[in-house]
Design a protein around this motif. Structure first.
Motif, PDB file in Angstrom:
ATOM      1  N   SER A  84      46.527  22.510 -50.944  1.00 57.36           N
ATOM      2  CA  SER A  84      47.288  22.951 -49.779  1.00 57.36           C
ATOM      3  C   SER A  84      46.995  24.410 -49.472  1.00 57.36           C
ATOM      4  N   LYS A  85      47.310  24.813 -48.234  1.00 64.32           N
ATOM      5  CA  LYS A  85      47.136  26.214 -47.841  1.00 64.32           C
ATOM      6  C   LYS A  85      48.058  27.120 -48.638  1.00 64.32           C
ATOM      7  N   ASP A  86      49.275  26.652 -48.887  1.00 69.19           N
ATOM      8  CA  ASP A  86      50.229  27.473 -49.641  1.00 69.19           C
ATOM      9  C   ASP A  86      49.728  27.750 -51.048  1.00 69.19           C
ATOM     10  N   ALA A  87      49.154  26.732 -51.696  1.00 65.29           N
ATOM     11  CA  ALA A  87      48.637  26.913 -53.052  1.00 65.29           C
ATOM     12  C   ALA A  87      47.475  27.901 -53.055  1.00 65.29           C
ATOM     13  N   ALA A  88      46.576  27.781 -52.081  1.00 66.29           N
ATOM     14  CA  ALA A  88      45.454  28.717 -51.983  1.00 66.29           C
ATOM     15  C   ALA A  88      45.955  30.135 -51.735  1.00 66.29           C
ATOM     16  N   ASN A  89      46.974  30.253 -50.900  1.00 64.80           N
ATOM     17  CA  ASN A  89      47.534  31.566 -50.596  1.00 64.80           C
ATOM     18  C   ASN A  89      48.164  32.198 -51.835  1.00 64.80           C
ATOM     19  N   ARG A  90      48.796  31.366 -52.670  1.00 69.07           N
ATOM     20  CA  ARG A  90      49.372  31.905 -53.915  1.00 69.07           C
ATOM     21  C   ARG A  90      48.292  32.476 -54.816  1.00 69.07           C
ATOM     22  N   CYS A  91      47.138  31.814 -54.854  1.00 66.05           N
ATOM     23  CA  CYS A  91      46.040  32.323 -55.665  1.00 66.05           C
ATOM     24  C   CYS A  91      45.511  33.632 -55.079  1.00 66.05           C
ATOM     25  N   ILE A 103      40.567  44.174 -52.594  1.00 68.57           N
ATOM     26  CA  ILE A 103      39.455  43.277 -52.915  1.00 68.57           C
ATOM     27  C   ILE A 103      39.360  42.195 -51.845  1.00 68.57           C
ATOM     28  N   THR A 104      38.161  41.691 -51.661  1.00 65.09           N
ATOM     29  CA  THR A 104      37.928  40.677 -50.631  1.00 65.09           C
ATOM     30  C   THR A 104      38.147  39.286 -51.194  1.00 65.09           C
ATOM     31  N   VAL A 105      39.148  38.607 -50.657  1.00 66.17           N
ATOM     32  CA  VAL A 105      39.411  37.210 -51.004  1.00 66.17           C
ATOM     33  C   VAL A 105      39.541  36.453 -49.684  1.00 66.17           C
ATOM     34  N   GLN A 106      38.667  35.514 -49.456  1.00 64.75           N
ATOM     35  CA  GLN A 106      38.636  34.785 -48.189  1.00 64.75           C
ATOM     36  C   GLN A 106      39.168  33.367 -48.368  1.00 64.75           C
ATOM     37  N   GLU A 107      39.838  32.857 -47.358  1.00 66.99           N
ATOM     38  CA  GLU A 107      40.379  31.500 -47.381  1.00 66.99           C
ATOM     39  C   GLU A 107      39.717  30.644 -46.318  1.00 66.99           C
ATOM     40  N   VAL A 108      39.509  29.398 -46.642  1.00 66.67           N
ATOM     41  CA  VAL A 108      38.955  28.442 -45.696  1.00 66.67           C
ATOM     42  C   VAL A 108      39.614  27.091 -45.943  1.00 66.67           C
ATOM     43  N   SER A 109      39.941  26.372 -44.874  1.00 70.30           N
ATOM     44  CA  SER A 109      40.605  25.065 -44.988  1.00 70.30           C
ATOM     45  C   SER A 109      39.724  23.985 -44.378  1.00 70.30           C
ATOM     46  N   PHE A 110      39.674  22.844 -45.044  1.00 69.93           N
ATOM     47  CA  PHE A 110      38.868  21.713 -44.593  1.00 69.93           C
ATOM     48  C   PHE A 110      39.778  20.544 -44.228  1.00 69.93           C
ATOM     49  N   SER A 111      39.391  19.810 -43.179  1.00 69.74           N
ATOM     50  CA  SER A 111      40.187  18.647 -42.765  1.00 69.74           C
ATOM     51  C   SER A 111      39.324  17.688 -41.959  1.00 69.74           C
ATOM     52  N   LEU A 112      39.822  16.464 -41.829  1.00 68.92           N
ATOM     53  CA  LEU A 112      39.182  15.437 -41.004  1.00 68.92           C
ATOM     54  C   LEU A 112      39.725  15.544 -39.583  1.00 68.92           C
ATOM     55  N   ILE A 122      45.736  13.042 -44.484  1.00 69.45           N
ATOM     56  CA  ILE A 122      46.561  13.886 -45.355  1.00 69.45           C
ATOM     57  C   ILE A 122      45.813  14.312 -46.604  1.00 69.45           C
ATOM     58  N   TRP A 123      45.156  13.373 -47.274  1.00 74.11           N
ATOM     59  CA  TRP A 123      44.656  13.650 -48.623  1.00 74.11           C
ATOM     60  C   TRP A 123      43.216  14.133 -48.668  1.00 74.11           C
ATOM     61  N   ALA A 124      42.503  14.100 -47.510  1.00 72.29           N
ATOM     62  CA  ALA A 124      41.170  14.709 -47.456  1.00 72.29           C
ATOM     63  C   ALA A 124      41.246  16.148 -46.963  1.00 72.29           C
ATOM     64  N   CYS A 125      42.442  16.657 -46.803  1.00 69.78           N
ATOM     65  CA  CYS A 125      42.674  18.027 -46.364  1.00 69.78           C
ATOM     66  C   CYS A 125      42.860  18.918 -47.589  1.00 69.78           C
ATOM     67  N   PHE A 126      42.133  20.025 -47.649  1.00 71.40           N
ATOM     68  CA  PHE A 126      42.289  20.956 -48.773  1.00 71.40           C
ATOM     69  C   PHE A 126      41.934  22.370 -48.323  1.00 71.40           C
ATOM     70  N   SER A 127      42.296  23.338 -49.154  1.00 79.30           N
ATOM     71  CA  SER A 127      41.976  24.740 -48.879  1.00 79.30           C
ATOM     72  C   SER A 127      41.250  25.338 -50.074  1.00 79.30           C
ATOM     73  N   ALA A 128      40.445  26.348 -49.785  1.00 81.24           N
ATOM     74  CA  ALA A 128      39.683  27.004 -50.841  1.00 81.24           C
ATOM     75  C   ALA A 128      39.757  28.513 -50.661  1.00 81.24           C
ATOM     76  N   ILE A 129      39.632  29.211 -51.757  1.00 75.07           N
ATOM     77  CA  ILE A 129      39.486  30.666 -51.688  1.00 75.07           C
ATOM     78  C   ILE A 129      38.115  31.036 -52.238  1.00 75.07           C
ATOM     79  N   LEU A 130      37.523  32.057 -51.652  1.00 77.28           N
ATOM     80  CA  LEU A 130      36.219  32.550 -52.068  1.00 77.28           C
ATOM     81  C   LEU A 130      36.376  33.997 -52.528  1.00 77.28           C
ATOM     82  N   PHE A 131      35.740  34.317 -53.643  1.00 77.26           N
ATOM     83  CA  PHE A 131      35.899  35.639 -54.239  1.00 77.26           C
ATOM     84  C   PHE A 131      34.643  35.987 -55.026  1.00 77.26           C
TER      85      PHE A 131
END
Length: 548
Positions: A84-91, A103-112, A122-131
């Motif tokens: 989820s976006k919230d979980a990625a944001n917590r990280c 520091i540079t931490v970037q977020e990106v979200s993927f979805s159908l 619902i379940w193919a949606c996820f978020s990632a952080i890049l660092f």
């Protein structure tokens, strides 16, 4: 592997063997474990699986790589994926707090974006952080202690659909379109059950089991049971919810020596002060009471019954009285005790459980739960907060496996109780052992009896301390049983606990009573005589060493 075949396995073998979603792995020698904790590439490379919060599962690694390839990230950039976006944001917030806000931490979200089933959407949606790679250790700490990372089954699901996913981000270079647009080729969801019904059934099972034993106590409502993808997610969620607003001073207590990630998780949740009462004794309760009387305010107290790995029981009755007088919330983790053995809800505001452990037993799925006490003074506050903030992130296939695994939970607990008690009594006859920790054998045994259900036992966890370090090593290296992380499996698991949980703080842990060579034994469902025979042979090897 069946419970009737207790034995050790070669280094790296997934436990249970052959299961790609296993949550343990064989680490058969003391040196293997020390080398693994030191990051030895040879040992790490042989692991077919491991405890999912302590490493990136192969499916998760592949999803990380897919994200990095899609956005064309430089070689020094690393990725972590969250459901989820919230979980990625917590990280992201954790990294900024630990490493600095610049520091540079970037977020990106993927979805159908194509027209697909609701489950796929619902379940193919996820978020990632890049660092940057240099912050990997800090990111790994978050993954381990908060439990927010995506599950292996969820990652596998997203990987199969990844070519059809588009990405959005506030960073233009991270925005991308799907590489495939033939939406008719998107795989259907690989389950044929109602996810809602499955989770409702799990909640109903838990609500019945956690209901207090006292006569005329109403059954806990399934609506007061909340499911999480991992037990640590439940702890972090409750710890965060209980942090007061900025206008009020706030403190958190961890009372008694708990599982290693719990203090780190609670401490990182945003409290102004944090106190660790590591012994969980009446003397420490005296200290806490004196602190409260002097005006120190706390918002929450976290404890375990019994504790991992010392099997100690806190004085919940006294803690409850202090909580009522000084208005703080009590959160109790009963994973080791289990719903079957202990009856703690009347004394606490929230009961936390790692469903990964004995509730599942099969050692092949992660999950957690939080149960609210409807009689608690904190109930309305907690209910409103969880109604607003709780995310359903337990992946449907994980929920399905959990439900299948838990159907014989009571019978498995009773068998584990019987086996563990027999082994604990057997171990008492060996002079090589300095201490045996089991709820019926430790100084707090009378407290455990207060919270033990009428038909409950003492659980499946034993820890012991040998008189010498070398004896502990010989025992671990020679015992012919499964050896690796996790507890509550249907098969017996042995682990030099401090060497894993406190590898970077061994002296500190020992100063609080957790010996560097403490041995944790999670007793499974195998034949009692076969298990005792295994212990006897290993202890005979210890005796032979001590005679040299």
């Amino acid at each position: 592997m069946t419970a009737s075949e207790p034995r050790s396995f070669p280094l790296g073998t997934s436990l249970p063997p052959g299961d790609i979603h296993a949550v343990s792995a064989s680490i058969p020698t003391w040196k293997n474990l020390v080398d693994y904790m030191a990051g030895d590439e040879v040992v790490v490379g042989q692991l077919q699986s491991y405890y999912p919060r302590f490493y990136q599962h192969a499916c998760v690694q592949k999803l990380n790589e897919a994200v990095l390839n899609r956005v064309g990230a430089p070689e020094h950039i690393r990725c972590m994926v969250f459901p989820s976006k919230d979980a990625a944001n917590r990280c992201r917030q954790y990294l900024h707090k630990s490493q600095g806000p610049t520091i540079t931490v970037q977020e990106v979200s993927f979805s159908l974006n194509q027209k697909v089933s609701e489950a796929n959407r619902i379940w193919a949606c996820f978020s990632a952080i890049l660092f940057s790679e240099q912050y990997s250790q800090c990111a790994n700490e978050f993954w381990a202690d908060m439990g927010d990372g995506i599950s292996s089954r969820n990652a596998e699901f997203c990987l199969e659909r990844f070519p059809f996913l588009s990405s959005v981000s506030s960073v233009p270079d991270l925005q991308s379109r799907a590489t495939r647009h033939d939406c008719g080729m998107i795989p259907p969801e690989p389950w044929h059950h109602s996810d809602t019904d499955t989770k409702k059934t799990i909640k109903t099972v838990i609500s019945k089991l956690v209901t207090p034993s006292q006569p005329r106590r109403e059954t806990v409502s399934p609506e007061d049971v909340y499911l999480f993808p991992k037990g640590m997610c439940a702890i972090h969620s409750l710890a965060s919810i209980l942090v007061p607003g900025p206008t009020k001073s706030s403190g958190a207590i961890v009372f008694g020596w708990p599982y290693g990630s719990t203090p780190r998780c609670v401490r990182a949740s945003g409290y102004q002060s944090f106190t660790f009462y590591s012994q969980g004794t009446s003397e420490e309760l005296d200290q806490l009471e004196a602190s409260l009387e002097s005006g120190h305010s706390i918002a929450s107290l976290f404890c375990e019954i019994p504790s991992n790995p010392l099997c100690a029981t806190p004085d919940l009755s006294r803690i409850r009285a202090l909580a009522d007088q000084y208005h703080f919330t009590v959160v109790c983790d009963e994973t080791i005790g289990t719903f079957i053995n202990v009856d703690v809800l009347p004394y606490v505001d929230v009961v936390i459980t790692s469903l990964t452990k004995t509730f599942s037993g099969a050692c092949n799925v992660m999950g957690g739960s939080a149960v609210l006490n409807s009689k608690s003074k904190s109930y309305r506050f907690l209910k409103s907060k969880l109604t607003l903030l709780h995310e359903d992130l337990l992946f449907p296939l994980d929920a399905k496996i959990l439900l299948q695994n838990c159907l014989d939970f009571p019978a498995r607990v009773r068998k584990s109780n019987t086996n563990a008690l027999a082994i604990a009594n057997f171990l008492k006859s060996y002079d090589s052992i300095l201490h045996i920790n089991y709820p019926s054998m430790v100084p707090s045994h009378s407290l455990y009896e207060q919270y033990r259900r009428p038909e409950g036992g003492y659980g499946g966890l034993i820890s012991l301390v040998f008189k010498s370090f070398d004896s502990a090593i010989r025992f671990y290296d020679t015992i012919d049983l499964c050896k690796g992380p996790s507890i509550g499996a249907n098969f017996t698991l042995v682990l030099p606990y401090s060497q894993l949980a406190h590898a970077c703080e061994l002296d500190w842990a020992e100063s609080h009573g957790i010996a560097k060579h403490i041995m944790r034994i999670s007793v499974g469902l195998e034949d009692e005589r076969a298990l005792i025979s295994k212990f006897d042979r290993a202890l005979q090897e210890v005796k032979a060493l001590e005679k040299l």
